[in-house]
Design a protein around this motif. Structure first.
Motif, PDB file in Angstrom:
ATOM      1  N   LYS A  98     -10.504 205.325  43.349  1.00 25.25           N
ATOM      2  CA  LYS A  98     -10.002 206.337  42.423  1.00 25.25           C
ATOM      3  C   LYS A  98     -10.671 207.672  42.732  1.00 25.25           C
ATOM      4  CE  LYS A  98      -8.995 207.360  37.637  1.00 25.25           C
ATOM      5  NZ  LYS A  98      -9.095 206.929  36.242  1.00 25.25           N
ATOM      6  N   VAL A  99      -9.845 208.697  42.933  1.00 25.60           N
ATOM      7  CA  VAL A  99     -10.341 210.035  43.229  1.00 25.60           C
ATOM      8  C   VAL A  99     -10.902 210.637  41.940  1.00 25.60           C
ATOM      9  CG1 VAL A  99      -9.742 212.335  44.064  1.00 25.60           C
ATOM     10  CG2 VAL A  99      -8.643 210.317  45.075  1.00 25.60           C
ATOM     11  N   THR A 112     -14.349 206.746  43.744  1.00 28.96           N
ATOM     12  CA  THR A 112     -15.034 205.514  43.357  1.00 28.96           C
ATOM     13  C   THR A 112     -14.513 204.377  44.231  1.00 28.96           C
ATOM     14  OG1 THR A 112     -13.457 204.994  41.606  1.00 28.96           O
ATOM     15  CG2 THR A 112     -15.447 206.218  40.963  1.00 28.96           C
ATOM     16  N   THR A 113     -15.399 203.483  44.579  1.00 31.31           N
ATOM     17  CA  THR A 113     -15.075 202.338  45.428  1.00 31.31           C
ATOM     18  C   THR A 113     -15.577 201.090  44.716  1.00 31.31           C
ATOM     19  OG1 THR A 113     -17.147 202.737  46.623  1.00 31.31           O
ATOM     20  CG2 THR A 113     -15.134 203.617  47.609  1.00 31.31           C
ATOM     21  N   LEU A 122     -16.591 192.768  38.260  1.00 27.61           N
ATOM     22  CA  LEU A 122     -16.998 193.775  39.230  1.00 27.61           C
ATOM     23  C   LEU A 122     -17.989 193.135  40.200  1.00 27.61           C
ATOM     24  CD1 LEU A 122     -17.021 196.728  40.238  1.00 27.61           C
ATOM     25  CD2 LEU A 122     -18.865 197.155  38.580  1.00 27.61           C
ATOM     26  N   ILE A 123     -17.666 193.184  41.488  1.00 29.22           N
ATOM     27  CA  ILE A 123     -18.483 192.563  42.522  1.00 29.22           C
ATOM     28  C   ILE A 123     -19.337 193.623  43.229  1.00 29.22           C
ATOM     29  CG2 ILE A 123     -18.443 191.168  44.622  1.00 29.22           C
ATOM     30  CD1 ILE A 123     -17.350 189.737  42.094  1.00 29.22           C
ATOM     31  N   ILE A 124     -18.688 194.693  43.669  1.00 31.76           N
ATOM     32  CA  ILE A 124     -19.364 195.816  44.314  1.00 31.76           C
ATOM     33  C   ILE A 124     -18.846 197.083  43.657  1.00 31.76           C
ATOM     34  CG2 ILE A 124     -19.693 197.134  46.454  1.00 31.76           C
ATOM     35  CD1 ILE A 124     -19.311 194.570  48.031  1.00 31.76           C
ATOM     36  N   GLY A 125     -19.757 198.008  43.372  1.00 31.49           N
ATOM     37  CA  GLY A 125     -19.365 199.304  42.825  1.00 31.49           C
ATOM     38  C   GLY A 125     -20.049 200.418  43.574  1.00 31.49           C
ATOM     39  N   GLY A 126     -19.399 201.556  43.647  1.00 27.28           N
ATOM     40  CA  GLY A 126     -20.014 202.687  44.315  1.00 27.28           C
ATOM     41  C   GLY A 126     -19.107 203.897  44.358  1.00 27.28           C
ATOM     42  N   GLU A 127     -19.538 204.864  45.144  1.00 24.11           N
ATOM     43  CA  GLU A 127     -18.774 206.092  45.357  1.00 24.11           C
ATOM     44  C   GLU A 127     -18.864 206.483  46.817  1.00 24.11           C
ATOM     45  OE1 GLU A 127     -20.069 209.376  42.973  1.00 24.11           O
ATOM     46  OE2 GLU A 127     -19.380 208.452  41.111  1.00 24.11           O
TER      47      GLU A 127
END
Length: 136
Positions: A98-99, A112-113, A122-127
């Motif tokens: 998501k931009v 966001t990744t 949620l397994i992996i979160g980041g930017e």
């Protein structure tokens, strides 16, 4: 195909990994931790079975940015990742992008990744910070 990138643009990508992917990643990186490669050893761990390398899971972000969203010509400038739960082979996942910011004068976007399993955990979160000619 050119994708219009603006704040709020979202892209979803469904995927799964196979044990051959894990073996090839181990060969490429030299990370031969038994928790990824040896089922008998992995049974003795808190996960009870083999898990994917965290960065193998996160590598889907590179695939999507470079080939699908926004695609060819993307420069991957920065990524942070937090690993919340393990990933397993032969399991369905979805990566959601998501931009959240546009830096138009530099043709950059902050995105966001996230990776979720089929139970919406949620397994992996980041930017990530990327640069692409289509970002205006």
């Amino acid at each position: 195909m050119e994708i219009n990138i603006e704040i709020g643009t979202e892209y979803n990508y469904k995927f799964r990994f196979h044990q051959d992917d894990v073996i090839n990643f181990a060969k490429a990186t030299g990370d031969n931790n038994l928790i990824h490669l040896d089922e008998e050893y992995a049974k003795t761990t808190l996960f009870g079975k083999r898990i994917l390398h965290g960065f193998l899971g996160g590598s889907v972000f590179s695939k999507v940015f470079g080939t699908l969203f926004p695609g060819n010509g993307t420069l991957y400038l920065k990524q942070n990742m937090s690993f919340y739960k393990p990933m397993f082979v032969e399991t369905d996942y979805v990566a959601i992008f998501k931009v959240i910011e546009i830096i138009s004068e530099k043709n950059r976007a902050v995105i966001t990744t996230e990776i979720f399993d089929s139970n919406n955990n949620l397994i992996i979160g980041g930017e990530a910070l990327i640069k692409h000619f289509s970002i205006k």
